[in-house]
Write a protein that holds these residues in place. Sequence first.
Motif, PDB file in Angstrom:
ATOM      1  N   ILE A 104       3.715 -42.986  60.199  1.00  0.00           N
ATOM      2  CA  ILE A 104       2.567 -42.249  59.663  1.00  0.00           C
ATOM      3  C   ILE A 104       3.001 -40.887  59.121  1.00  0.00           C
ATOM      4  O   ILE A 104       2.564 -40.462  58.035  1.00  0.00           O
ATOM      5  N   GLN A 105       3.898 -40.213  59.847  1.00  0.00           N
ATOM      6  CA  GLN A 105       4.351 -38.887  59.428  1.00  0.00           C
ATOM      7  C   GLN A 105       5.249 -38.953  58.194  1.00  0.00           C
ATOM      8  O   GLN A 105       5.076 -38.181  57.250  1.00  0.00           O
ATOM      9  N   ASN A 106       6.186 -39.880  58.181  1.00  0.00           N
ATOM     10  CA  ASN A 106       7.135 -39.977  57.067  1.00  0.00           C
ATOM     11  C   ASN A 106       6.467 -40.416  55.766  1.00  0.00           C
ATOM     12  O   ASN A 106       6.854 -39.986  54.679  1.00  0.00           O
ATOM     13  N   ASP A 161       4.036 -43.301  65.071  1.00  0.00           N
ATOM     14  CA  ASP A 161       3.882 -41.887  64.707  1.00  0.00           C
ATOM     15  C   ASP A 161       4.867 -41.493  63.612  1.00  0.00           C
ATOM     16  O   ASP A 161       4.516 -40.742  62.684  1.00  0.00           O
ATOM     17  N   LYS A 162       6.101 -41.988  63.703  1.00  0.00           N
ATOM     18  CA  LYS A 162       7.109 -41.685  62.684  1.00  0.00           C
ATOM     19  C   LYS A 162       6.735 -42.264  61.330  1.00  0.00           C
ATOM     20  O   LYS A 162       6.886 -41.615  60.293  1.00  0.00           O
ATOM     21  N   GLN A 207       3.358 -39.820  55.162  1.00  0.00           N
ATOM     22  CA  GLN A 207       2.342 -38.789  54.926  1.00  0.00           C
ATOM     23  C   GLN A 207       0.948 -39.399  54.728  1.00  0.00           C
ATOM     24  O   GLN A 207       0.271 -39.152  53.727  1.00  0.00           O
ATOM     25  N   SER A 246      -4.640 -42.521  58.864  1.00  0.00           N
ATOM     26  CA  SER A 246      -3.974 -43.238  59.953  1.00  0.00           C
ATOM     27  C   SER A 246      -4.913 -44.172  60.712  1.00  0.00           C
ATOM     28  O   SER A 246      -4.467 -45.159  61.310  1.00  0.00           O
ATOM     29  N   GLU A 294      -1.388 -39.215  57.366  1.00  0.00           N
ATOM     30  CA  GLU A 294      -2.116 -38.762  58.555  1.00  0.00           C
ATOM     31  C   GLU A 294      -3.636 -38.890  58.391  1.00  0.00           C
ATOM     32  O   GLU A 294      -4.332 -39.289  59.327  1.00  0.00           O
TER      33      GLU A 294
END
Length: 469
Positions: A303-305, A300-301, A307, A312, A309
């Motif tokens: 994918i979020q960092n 999750d980190k 960017q 994914s 999403e």
Amino acid sequence: MAPAVRGLKSFVWQRLKSTVFDDFSKEEEWKIMLLDDYTTKLLSLCCRMTDLLAEGITVCPDSLFNKIKASCAKSIKKCKEINISFFPYESQVFTLNIPDAFYRCYSPTLERTKDKDAVLQVMAQQIVTLCATLEENPGVRYKRYKTEGSGGKEKEAILEEDDDLWVKMRHKHIADVIEELPKLLKDVSSKTKAEGKLSISALSQLMKKMPLYRKEISKQVVHLNIAEDCMKKFKPNIERLCKTEQDLALGTDAEGQKVKDSMRVLLPVLLNKSHDNYDKIRAILLYIFSTNGTTQENLDKLIQNVQIESDSDMIKNWKYLDVPVISSFVAQQPKYKRRDRSQEETFQLSRWTPIIKDVMEDAIENKLDSKDWPYCSRCPPTWNGSGAVSARQKPRASCREERRSSARLIVFVIGGVTYSEMRSAYQVSETYKSCEVVIGSTHILTPRRLLEEVKSLNKPKDMVCIKDE
């Protein structure tokens, strides 16, 4: 006169010529050929318009095909059927032109439908036509998986099988291509007294200034420009990206030292703004594969960092292929025992060897485990265990054909084949002189296309749009 093509392309052309064209061959008499889209593509892959003209054949425009076929049935004098349901992509590569095969075979949304069985049946029928064209009656084995769920004017270059330089260079490493280009220039003009190493651009300009050889070297200039364009893209960012990918894929660096911290290797790629999302996602996947999965929190980190999403699923959907994206994921595929290639000479940025090359070599040496690779049919034992099996025993005239007639290994991959896997077929054929390796698949895969197809796996069928090759 047959076109100057090789391998599969030549087989298909000769089959069409002997079965159809030769029957209607009369001097000073022209024939008109009606083609649908499928046959047009098939014919374009194995011959040129000049080859058809040499046979006294002209092609009817596509716009007239449907109009004519609707009214000519009553006037048909003779009917012949040719079973060729594959496309000869290269001399040792074929495709079945089923671009949605990856989705139809691996998507969980189709598990309760008969879609997978239907497409597998179509593939089998098409592969039979390949064997018939090659006059092969092979033994068939399959892999058993246990699962639990530039600034100038642009010019278009046509790269074909009768371009000897293209055939020679297309699967070579860019470093090998660059090394051979000065030798090429020397062969073209012995009068050229160029000392030292010349850049690709300098070689191209030098060749253009030789009017006496302009016709002879027109194709060489095309390949020089292609090599130059490749190097322009490679140097700024791809070189570092390739090193990261190789280290993660192999688990060792160029010096053979084990990678102790995969995240440390991955981070520079993720922080580099010049890399697009596809490059970063591919690097993340290699990181996950190298560690046999990661935690949900870590994923999750990432994918979020980064960017990503919206993309994914390019990572998460590998679970449908039984790849352990999350380390707690139970169903893990047993790893194929790799061959020791530590003594082979390789470029630092091309150290990874496709697993399918190991499979090819093991098949030729009769080392495939029958538990993992069971037979579903066998052919007569025309060999002594030291090579692949071929049921074809026919005398051949030329040395090349004699070499090829001893054995042929046909490898088929469901869901797409990559260019590095295609290259492996040529490399193994060169190593094992008595066996020709032919590789094929439902379609050709590029790194970007693979990610897009993985992303689509969890989508409903009516929302999936997969373009033809």
